[in-house]
Each structure stands twice: as structure tokens, then as C-alpha cells.
Scaffold this motif. Structure first.
Motif, PDB file in Angstrom:
ATOM      1  N   ALA A 200       0.627  -1.153  -0.026  1.00  0.00           N
ATOM      2  CA  ALA A 200      -0.167   0.036   0.076  1.00  0.00           C
ATOM      3  C   ALA A 200       0.924   1.415  -0.097  1.00  0.00           C
ATOM      4  N   ALA A 201       2.174   1.049   0.439  1.00  0.00           N
ATOM      5  CA  ALA A 201       3.020   2.479   0.613  1.00  0.00           C
ATOM      6  C   ALA A 201       3.853   2.641  -0.753  1.00  0.00           C
ATOM      7  N   LEU A 202       3.720   1.585  -1.438  1.00  0.00           N
ATOM      8  CA  LEU A 202       4.648   1.625  -2.717  1.00  0.00           C
ATOM      9  C   LEU A 202       4.065   2.585  -3.803  1.00  0.00           C
ATOM     10  N   PRO A 203       4.957   3.092  -4.704  1.00  0.00           N
ATOM     11  CA  PRO A 203       4.426   4.073  -5.992  1.00  0.00           C
ATOM     12  C   PRO A 203       3.192   3.393  -6.609  1.00  0.00           C
ATOM     13  N   ALA A 204       2.122   4.119  -7.168  1.00  0.00           N
ATOM     14  CA  ALA A 204       1.219   3.437  -7.906  1.00  0.00           C
ATOM     15  C   ALA A 204       2.043   3.200  -9.365  1.00  0.00           C
ATOM     16  N   ALA A 205       1.739   2.067 -10.102  1.00  0.00           N
ATOM     17  CA  ALA A 205       2.243   1.814 -11.163  1.00  0.00           C
ATOM     18  C   ALA A 205       1.449   2.082 -12.259  1.00  0.00           C
ATOM     19  N   ARG A 206       0.491   2.332 -12.257  1.00  0.00           N
ATOM     20  CA  ARG A 206      -0.537   2.841 -13.553  1.00  0.00           C
ATOM     21  C   ARG A 206      -1.277   4.058 -13.013  1.00  0.00           C
TER      22      ARG A 206
END
Length: 584
Positions: free
Chosen positions: A170-176
Motif C-alpha cells: 500500500a505504501a509503494l508508488p502507483a504503477a498505473r
């Protein structure tokens, strides 16, 4: 900090942005470490807020009540391990009630899954049985698509979706890019095939005595059911979930069947040549005649699963009746209908003496009297949330529907302690509406901490505790099974004092003559309020028809001290119906 609409840069922000696109205004839950990215994204996003309940179970029930009232998606959340497993009870309730609820179940760090890590569970397995959709996000690339699928599944299938995600994902950068997309806002109306309509018309025209039995599926079809009853001169009974949609303005009413039943509904179903089940999945098959039955339902999986059918009709109740009514021949023989209306009135009047005798001097308070007084003073558009157990009985028999009131309970899952958290969700969904929680002392004791939620948000929920000091329905089960009473004593508890300590205005009532006045005062109180009614633990209830097998296996009660029917304003309605039923 000033809130703003964020542009999704993380998975958590993307989750929240999609929820906003789906019209979600709040998320119910308890903050926990694996949920922190989502909670922070909510904090920084306009139009959505976090509702801090004291138990995630309450959050799931609150979301269910919001979905019940609005028909829109409602959301709850639980942190990894115990946080999200607390959601299960409320999610089972929502799934069985057909309510669009999304649960966000966060998981332990993704690198630790499978190692027996602290608080490790497997939510993608745990929630399968209480949901229609349950999938885990293991990579940012799965979003926003997977969340949109979860939302649409909840809305389309009218049930629970669960989205599992590790907190670190949930804390990772959005990929799309998040993008945008429309969600379902209104279901289509299902009309049955013409051949089924013709068969239905033939069976109804051939039957001399027809009885109608209505469930929650008659919502929105009150006029059509009344026209059908008038045409066929048919008595109309209902299930507990159907009561609020069909009993009002109904001159053909013969009461309710089932474990909480009253009146002449049971006789109507068993004396009819043909029984027509309208939008009901009534679970108690022993109360149905198991023959001579036609069923109409929009969900084809429910057709015939409670009783053998002469005809299964796949369609919405209103659409089906509009199609079949022009093909029906009006009846002139009133004997079946009039006979059952008379039986219904007699069944109600038979308990008037027990209900009215020495009420002012009877201690402890008759719960029936208290429920009738609540019915009188409550608003005409009140929302009642009802605990499982004896409160179901008092609500079924003494709350008068009018087409605007709502009655919400755990009527299919039968969970204790649902009323107070249901009331929280109902009040937040309808802030200008009167919301009354009919709580048992057993139920409120189980999730007592939610009084703190009322106080925190100053929600004007009115909690009416029917405090008989025992687990009343369990007492019935022991009575009918021949067991001596054991471990059902809740003790003498002053819930008004507890409410006051929690910051909720409280009244404790022990005298019957005070009941109406205090209830009226509490309902006028501008903030949260609790009325603790000390009621008679021996006021129990049995339905109008009992078999030996039911006596052995169900909570139907026994003994000379038990009441056997419903009274209140329904008696006046029954008298009026018998006198004033429309004549052809």
C-alpha cells in the motif's frame, strides 16, 4: 492540516481515489500499522473520512447498515491479523443480507508471508466464505483494475467484496494511472418469460383459495401486491424482512409466519389451494406447506430451495405481477379471505388481557408495553436497528410500518450485538433522521465500547436497552429442550450509568408509568442518548403454530406464563381490515 484532493502517487492514494469515484464517503475501522498508508491517504483526501469504531466487527455492521439504507457501496477496514479477522461477523451479516460492502483487509509485510510472522493470517482464505469476491493485491500493477472489479462485484452481486493487500504494498508508488470509470448505480428490472407468466395466470385462475406470502423482495411492489390480493381476494402474510414493505395500508394482512410469527398467516398458508411466495427466501421450511406452491424471485438460485414448486417464476415481483394481472379473473367469493381475517383478529385479541392487565402496577416492566410506547413516540420515518433475540420479537409485533420507517437487523445471520453498530452506520448515512437502537442487555454488553463511538462523534443515536438481566432467547431454547436454566444470567447492570460515564445522556427506568415520558424525552435529546428499561425476564413468546419437532429443536418457548401473539396497534388494524376491506 488542510485537506485536499490528492493526485494518486502511491497505491494507498490510488485506493482512496477509486473509492471516491465510487461515491464512498467514509471508511469504518480501527487504525493499525498495516493500514497506516490508507488512513493517511484518507486524512489528506477531500470528501472521505475515517470513522474510528472500537471494534472492527462494529465497523462491518455499520457499513452494512449504511449500504442497507443507501443502496450504495459502503466500506470497512481491518489491519493485519486480529484487526481484519474481527470484521468477519459483520461481513457474514452483510453477505447474507445482500448488501454492497467492501472490506479492506491489510496483510503482514509481503516478504514475511508464509513464515509464521507476528499476527500472520491468510485473509485471502479466511474471508472466502463470507464474501462473493476475495482477492489479494501483491503488486501495484494490479491496481486500480482489481479494486474496480471488487467494487463492481459488490454492487452487481449485492454482496461483500474483500480486497487484501500487504501494508508495504500500500505504501509503494502507483504503477498505473488511476483514470476514471463509472460504476453500477441502478439494477435492471427482470421480467419473466411470457410462458412463465401464462402458466402463473393459469394456476392462479384455477385455484379457489390463494394465499400470498411476501418477503423483502416486495420492496417497491406494494401497489401490485395489493392489486393482486384485491383481484384474488387473497390473504397476505409476510416474513420478518417483508413486514416493513407490505404490512402498511394492507387490508388483507393476516400477520407473520415463522419463529416470531403471529396472527393467522400460518393458517392461511396451510389452508390455501395455492401459495404464492413473493420475493422471499424464507428459511424455516417447517412453516411452509411443502406443496401447492409457486415462487417468484429475481434470484433464480433461490427458486425451490425451501419447498417443492408447481411453478418457478424468474422475475422481479413488481414486473411479474404487472405482467400477470391483466390475465387474471377477479374473484367474488370472499369466504376464505373473511374467515382468515376473523382468525387473525381473534389471534391478536386473545392476548389483550395479558398485555393490558395491571400494566401500571406490573414490575418489572412488560417489554411488550415498552415496545408499544416506543412505537407511539418514535418518528414516522425513524430507522430502528434491532438486536437478535427477544428484541426481534418485540420489533416484529409492536413496531408499526408505514412505508417510511425502516427496521434493520441481523435477520438472516442472527448475530448478537448488531443493533448499536448498525445504528452508527445508519445515523452517519442519514444524519437528519431519527435512529433508534433496540438493544438487548446481552447484545449491548457484547459491543459496549461502541457507546464511546457515539460520544466521540456526538451521533444522536437513541439506544433503548431492554434490560431483563438474562439471555432471553437462550432461555427459550433451554425451556423447549428440557434443560434447566444455566449461565444465562447477565447480572444487574445499570447501563444508564455506564452511558453517562462514556459521555452519553442516560436514563434508567424501572416504573411502567415513566416509560412513555422518558422515551419521548430521550428522543428529543439533541445528542446520543440511552434509556435503560428494566424489563420482565419472564415475558417470552411463542409463534402461533408449534410442532413437536419444533418444540424440541427451536426457541419457541413453553409454559403457562408465555404470551402467544402480537398486540399493540396491529389489533386496531386487524379490526379495521375486517370491517372495511374493499368490496368488489
Amino acid at each position: 492540516m488542510e485537506r485536499r484532493r490528492v493526485v494518486a502517487s502511491s497505491v494507498a492514494e490510488q485506493l482512496v481515489e477509486v473509492l471516491r469515484q465510487a461515491g464512498v464517503e467514509r471508511v469504518y475501522g480501527v487504525v493499525g500499522d498495516s493500514l497506516n498508508p490508507v488512513v493517511d491517504a484518507i486524512r489528506r483526501t477531500e470528501g472521505i473520512s475515517w470513522v474510528h469504531v472500537r471494534n472492527e466487527e462494529a465497523g462491518a455492521f455499520a457499513a452494512a447498515a449504511e449500504a442497507e439504507l443507501t443502496g450504495r457501496l459502503a466500506v470497512c477496514a481491518g489491519s493485519c491479523g486480529p484487526g481484519n479477522t474481527h470484521l468477519i461477523q459483520g461481513l457474514y451479516d452483510a453477505q447474507r443480507s445482500g448488501l454492497p460492502v467492501l472490506a479492506l483487509a491489510s496483510h503482514i509485510p509481503s516478504a514475511q508471508i508464509g513464515t509464521g510472522f507476528f499476527q500472520e493470517t491468510h485473509p485471502e482464505r479466511v474471508f472466502v466464505d463470507c464474501s462473493g469476491f476475495c482477492e489479494m493485491v501483491s503488486s501495484p500493477a494490479q491496481l486500480p483494475r482489481l479494486l474496480r472489479v471488487a467494487v463492481q462485484h459488490a454492487l452487481g452481486a449485492r454482496g461483500v467484496s474483500v480486497l487484501v493487500f500487504p501494508g508495504d504494498v500500500a505504501a509503494l508508488p502507483a504503477a498505473r494511472p488511476t483514470g476514471s470509470g463509472a460504476f453500477l448505480t441502478e439494477h435492471g428490472v427482470l421480467t419473466p418469460p411470457p410462458a412463465q407468466v401464462s402458466q402463473l395466470a393459469r394456476l392462479l385462475n384455477e385455484a379457489r383459495k390463494v394465499a400470498l406470502f411476501a418477503g423483502a423482495g416486495v420492496r417497491g411492489a406494494h401497489a401490485e401486491v395489493m392489486e393482486l390480493a384485491r383481484t384474488l381476494l387473497a390473504p397476505v402474510g409476510h416474513s420478518l424482512r417483508g413486514k416493513e414493505w407490505i404490512q402498511y395500508d394492507n387490508p388483507y394482512d393476516v400477520g407473520m409466519s415463522g419463529l416470531l410469527g403471529y396472527g393467522a398467516c400460518h393458517e392461511a398458508l396451510h389452508e390455501a389451494d395455492l401459495v404464492l411466495l413473493l420475493g422471499t427466501d424464507f428459511p424455516y421450511d417447517s412453516f411452509l406447506p411443502q406443496a401447492r406452491t409457486v415462487q417468484i424471485d429475481h434470484d433464480a438460485t433461490r427458486l425451490g430451495r425451501r419447498t417443492p414448486l408447481e411453478l418457478a417464476v424468474h422475475g422481479d415481483v413488481g414486473a411479474t405481477l404487472r405482467a400477470v394481472l391483466p390475465q387474471l379473473r377477479p374473484r367474488s367469493d370472499r369466504s376464505f379471505l373473511d374467515g382468515l381475517l376473523a382468525k387473525h383478529l381473534k389471534a391478536l385479541e386473545s392476548v389483550v388481557g395479558a398485555y393490558t392487565k395491571d400494566i401500571a402496577g406490573h414490575l418489572p416492566i412488560h417489554p411488550e408495553y415498552a415496545a408499544a410506547m416506543l412505537d407511539e413516540v418514535a418518528a414516522e420515518d425513524a430507522v430502528f436497528t434491532v438486536d437478535t433475540g427477544m428484541n426481534n420479537v418485540w420489533a416484529a409485533r409492536y413496531l408499526t410500518p408505514n412505508g417510511r420507517r425502516r427496521v434493520i437487523g441481523s435477520f438472516l445471520h442472527g448475530s448478537m450485538a448488531n443493533a448499536l453498530p448498525h445504528a452508527i452506520g445508519a445515523q452517519l448515512a442519514e444524519p437528519g433522521r431519527q435512529v433508534v437502537s433496540m438493544s438487548g442487555d446481552g447484545g449491548i454488553g457484547m459491543l459496549l465500547g461502541e457507546l464511546l463511538t457515539l460520544a466521540k462523534y456526538q451521533l444522536p443515536v437513541k439506544t433503548v436497552v431492554f434490560n431483563n438481566g438474562v439471555l432471553g432467547m437462550i432461555k427459550l431454547e433451554m425451556l423447549v429442550s428440557g434443560y434447566p436454566e444455566a449461565e444465562i444470567d447477565n447480572g444487574t447492570v445499570d447501563y444508564a450509568a455506564i452511558a453517562a460515564a462514556a459521555g452519553v445522556r442516560g436514563w434508567r427506568v424501572t416504573e411502567p408509568r415513566q416509560v412513555r415520558e422518558v422515551l419521548a424525552e430521550a428522543l428529543e435529546h439533541p445528542g446520543p442518548a440511552l434509556v435503560d428499561l428494566v424489563t420482565d425476564p419472564n415475558a417470552l413468546s411463542i409463534p402461533p403454530h408449534i410442532t413437536a419437532a419444533q418444540l424440541k429443536g427451536f426457541a419457541l418457548a413453553a409454559g403457562k406464563t408465555v404470551l402467544s401473539g402480537g398486540v399493540g396497534r396491529m389489533i386496531d388494524l386487524a379490526r379495521s381490515n375486517l370491517r372495511n376491506i374493499p368490496r368488489p
